[in-house]
Design a protein around this motif. Structure first.
Motif, PDB file in Angstrom:
ATOM      1  N   GLN A  18      37.699  45.546  45.813  1.00 41.14           N
ATOM      2  CA  GLN A  18      37.526  46.895  45.810  1.00 41.14           C
ATOM      3  C   GLN A  18      37.775  47.530  44.540  1.00 41.14           C
ATOM      4  O   GLN A  18      36.899  48.353  43.832  1.00 41.14           O
ATOM      5  N   VAL A  19      38.845  46.887  43.717  1.00 38.52           N
ATOM      6  CA  VAL A  19      38.740  47.418  42.281  1.00 38.52           C
ATOM      7  C   VAL A  19      37.601  47.054  41.440  1.00 38.52           C
ATOM      8  O   VAL A  19      37.191  47.820  40.753  1.00 38.52           O
ATOM      9  N   THR A  20      37.375  45.804  41.470  1.00 41.08           N
ATOM     10  CA  THR A  20      36.013  45.381  40.875  1.00 41.08           C
ATOM     11  C   THR A  20      34.937  46.461  41.239  1.00 41.08           C
ATOM     12  O   THR A  20      34.250  46.971  40.313  1.00 41.08           O
ATOM     13  N   ASN A  29      30.627  56.182  33.199  1.00 41.07           N
ATOM     14  CA  ASN A  29      31.474  57.304  32.851  1.00 41.07           C
ATOM     15  C   ASN A  29      32.869  57.207  32.273  1.00 41.07           C
ATOM     16  O   ASN A  29      33.377  58.269  32.324  1.00 41.07           O
ATOM     17  N   TYR A  30      33.301  55.963  32.444  1.00 39.58           N
ATOM     18  CA  TYR A  30      34.622  55.631  32.191  1.00 39.58           C
ATOM     19  C   TYR A  30      35.222  56.281  30.903  1.00 39.58           C
ATOM     20  O   TYR A  30      36.217  56.997  30.912  1.00 39.58           O
ATOM     21  N   ASP A  31      34.581  55.903  29.733  1.00 42.71           N
ATOM     22  CA  ASP A  31      35.050  56.701  28.479  1.00 42.71           C
ATOM     23  C   ASP A  31      35.252  58.056  28.306  1.00 42.71           C
ATOM     24  O   ASP A  31      36.378  58.631  28.085  1.00 42.71           O
ATOM     25  N   GLY A  91      30.265  45.467  35.185  1.00 45.30           N
ATOM     26  CA  GLY A  91      29.962  46.713  34.648  1.00 45.30           C
ATOM     27  C   GLY A  91      30.604  47.202  33.588  1.00 45.30           C
ATOM     28  O   GLY A  91      30.055  47.832  32.660  1.00 45.30           O
ATOM     29  N   MET A  92      31.819  47.072  33.450  1.00 44.60           N
ATOM     30  CA  MET A  92      32.756  47.522  32.458  1.00 44.60           C
ATOM     31  C   MET A  92      32.541  46.661  31.137  1.00 44.60           C
ATOM     32  O   MET A  92      32.186  47.288  30.086  1.00 44.60           O
ATOM     33  N   LEU A  93      32.536  45.370  31.379  1.00 48.75           N
ATOM     34  CA  LEU A  93      32.152  44.438  30.469  1.00 48.75           C
ATOM     35  C   LEU A  93      31.004  44.940  29.553  1.00 48.75           C
ATOM     36  O   LEU A  93      30.877  44.628  28.243  1.00 48.75           O
ATOM     37  N   PHE A 133      46.152  49.851  30.811  1.00 46.63           N
ATOM     38  CA  PHE A 133      45.887  50.476  32.227  1.00 46.63           C
ATOM     39  C   PHE A 133      45.137  49.220  33.097  1.00 46.63           C
ATOM     40  O   PHE A 133      44.506  49.851  33.754  1.00 46.63           O
ATOM     41  N   GLY A 134      45.883  48.243  33.111  1.00 45.09           N
ATOM     42  CA  GLY A 134      45.161  47.155  33.767  1.00 45.09           C
ATOM     43  C   GLY A 134      46.344  46.526  34.842  1.00 45.09           C
ATOM     44  O   GLY A 134      45.814  46.344  35.886  1.00 45.09           O
ATOM     45  N   VAL A 135      47.434  46.375  34.512  1.00 48.87           N
ATOM     46  CA  VAL A 135      48.348  45.695  35.364  1.00 48.87           C
ATOM     47  C   VAL A 135      48.638  46.227  36.817  1.00 48.87           C
ATOM     48  O   VAL A 135      48.917  45.678  37.896  1.00 48.87           O
TER      49      VAL A 135
HETATM   50  C1  LIG Z   1      41.520  51.698  33.801  1.00 45.57           C
HETATM   51  S1  LIG Z   1      40.806  50.363  33.171  1.00 45.57           S
HETATM   52  C2  LIG Z   1      41.287  50.139  31.655  1.00 45.57           C
HETATM   53  C3  LIG Z   1      40.251  49.420  30.805  1.00 45.57           C
HETATM   54  C4  LIG Z   1      40.903  49.348  29.325  1.00 45.57           C
HETATM   55  N1  LIG Z   1      42.047  48.408  29.246  1.00 45.57           N
HETATM   56  C5  LIG Z   1      41.169  50.827  28.694  1.00 45.57           C
HETATM   57  O1  LIG Z   1      42.414  51.011  28.077  1.00 45.57           O
HETATM   58  O2  LIG Z   1      40.296  51.554  29.085  1.00 45.57           O
HETATM   59  C6  LIG Z   1      41.221  49.019  34.132  1.00 45.57           C
HETATM   60  C7  LIG Z   1      40.421  47.590  33.973  1.00 45.57           C
HETATM   61  O3  LIG Z   1      41.081  46.797  34.706  1.00 45.57           O
HETATM   62  C8  LIG Z   1      40.128  45.957  35.255  1.00 45.57           C
HETATM   63  N2  LIG Z   1      40.802  44.802  36.264  1.00 45.57           N
HETATM   64  C9  LIG Z   1      41.304  45.175  37.320  1.00 45.57           C
HETATM   65  N3  LIG Z   1      41.839  43.992  37.946  1.00 45.57           N
HETATM   66  C10 LIG Z   1      41.556  42.951  37.115  1.00 45.57           C
HETATM   67  C11 LIG Z   1      41.896  41.533  37.152  1.00 45.57           C
HETATM   68  N4  LIG Z   1      42.415  40.972  38.163  1.00 45.57           N
HETATM   69  N5  LIG Z   1      41.607  40.986  36.212  1.00 45.57           N
HETATM   70  C12 LIG Z   1      40.933  41.391  34.884  1.00 45.57           C
HETATM   71  N6  LIG Z   1      40.598  42.706  34.875  1.00 45.57           N
HETATM   72  C13 LIG Z   1      41.004  43.583  36.001  1.00 45.57           C
HETATM   73  C14 LIG Z   1      39.119  46.584  35.715  1.00 45.57           C
HETATM   74  O4  LIG Z   1      37.676  46.167  36.109  1.00 45.57           O
HETATM   75  C15 LIG Z   1      39.038  47.801  34.597  1.00 45.57           C
HETATM   76  O5  LIG Z   1      38.127  47.546  33.805  1.00 45.57           O
END
Ligand SMILES: C[S@@+](CC[C@H](N)C(=O)[O-])C[C@H]1O[C@@H](n2cnc3c(N)ncnc32)[C@H](O)[C@@H]1O
Length: 242
Positions: A18-20, A29-31, A91-93, A133-135
């Motif tokens: 779901q997160v992916t 639009n993320y940035d 998509g993010m990559l 903002f990933g963990v």
């Molecule tokens: C809120 S964004 C943060 C992106 C970037 N680090 C920033 O500071 O703008 C969260 C990112 O975490 C990635 N993500 C979520 N779960 C992940 C996982 N298990 N392994 C790698 N990336 C993951 C998402 O695809 C997304 O690009």
């Protein structure tokens, strides 16, 4: 715990899928959204992360959940020879890769599609690891942190930038109003994905921040664990070593 907070409540799929999907949908639009919802302060927070990493003179840095590569691009300033950005969302990559190409940094930053909870690297591979903002999005937080511990070199630095929840009056009341009422409306206005910005505030509210997160890091085995609350406590920067 953040594990149970998922973007699409009606879906039976796991959090990771779901997160992916959510980040793939909002990647274009993320940035812009990031700047709007944080009033641009996220730029300042990432600079602090870069300073903390740079002070350790790392040769190799891994930025997990690198997304559109904002932090990875800034990490070039540390002078590290090897910078790897890893993310689970193609998509993010892709957005990140385009930014790197425009800045002519493609020979400095390697972008890898992968799962932060199952890292495709050998033990003790990196001098520094960052996650911004990933963990909070990990399906299994402790598994992700164990993987990070595994690939970090002994004495390496681990820096996490993550949302937190202000605990002091009047910031906590303002934050509640902002994240509960205003943020979802901004999300709906700017994003193709209505669920996304509900998820962002719900997952932030459920995430163990401050001393609770410090204790999880210690449980995994990290030492010298510290958290530095940022901007009235709406985010925190955590540092730890192995
Ligand atoms: C809120 S964004 C943060 C992106 C970037 N680090 C920033 O500071 O703008 C969260 C990112 O975490 C990635 N993500 C979520 N779960 C992940 C996982 N298990 N392994 C790698 N990336 C993951 C998402 O695809 C997304 O690009």
């Amino acid at each position: 715990m953040s594990k149970n907070v998922t973007p699409y409540k009606e879906s039976n799929r796991g959090k990771k899928e779901q997160v992916t999907e959510m980040f793939d949908t909002i990647s274009e639009n993320y940035d812009g959204l990031n700047r709007v919802i944080s009033f641009g302060i996220d730029v300042k927070w990432r600079k602090k992360v870069v300073k903390l990493v740079g002070d350790t003179n790392p040769k190799s840095v891994l930025d997990i959940a690198t997304g559109t590569a904002d932090l990875a691009i800034n990490l070039v300033k540390t002078g590290a020879e090897r910078i790897v950005g890893l993310d689970i969302s193609p998509g993010m990559l892709e957005v990140g890769k385009q930014k790197i190409k425009k800045k002519e940094l493609h020979d400095k930053i390697e972008m890898v599609l992968g799962d932060g909870e199952k890292l495709p690297f050998e033990d003790n591979s990196f001098d520094a690891i960052t996650v911004a903002f990933g963990v909070r999005n990990f399906e299994n937080l402790e598994q992700g942190l164990q993987e990070i511990y595994r690939v970090l070199k002994p004495k390496g630095i681990f820096v996490v930038l993550e949302t937190a929840v202000p605990t002091k009056t009047p910031y906590k009341q303002f934050y509640r109003l902002y994240s509960g009422r205003i943020l979802p409306v901004i999300g709906k206005l700017f994003s193709k994905d209505n669920a996304a910005y509900g998820y962002l505030s719900e997952s932030a509210a459920a995430f163990p921040f401050g001393e609770n997160f410090n204790n999880i890091l210690r449980k995994i085995g990290f030492i010298d664990v510290k958290d530095k609350p940022q901007t009235f406590g709406v985010a925190s920067i955590y540092t730890a070593t192995k």
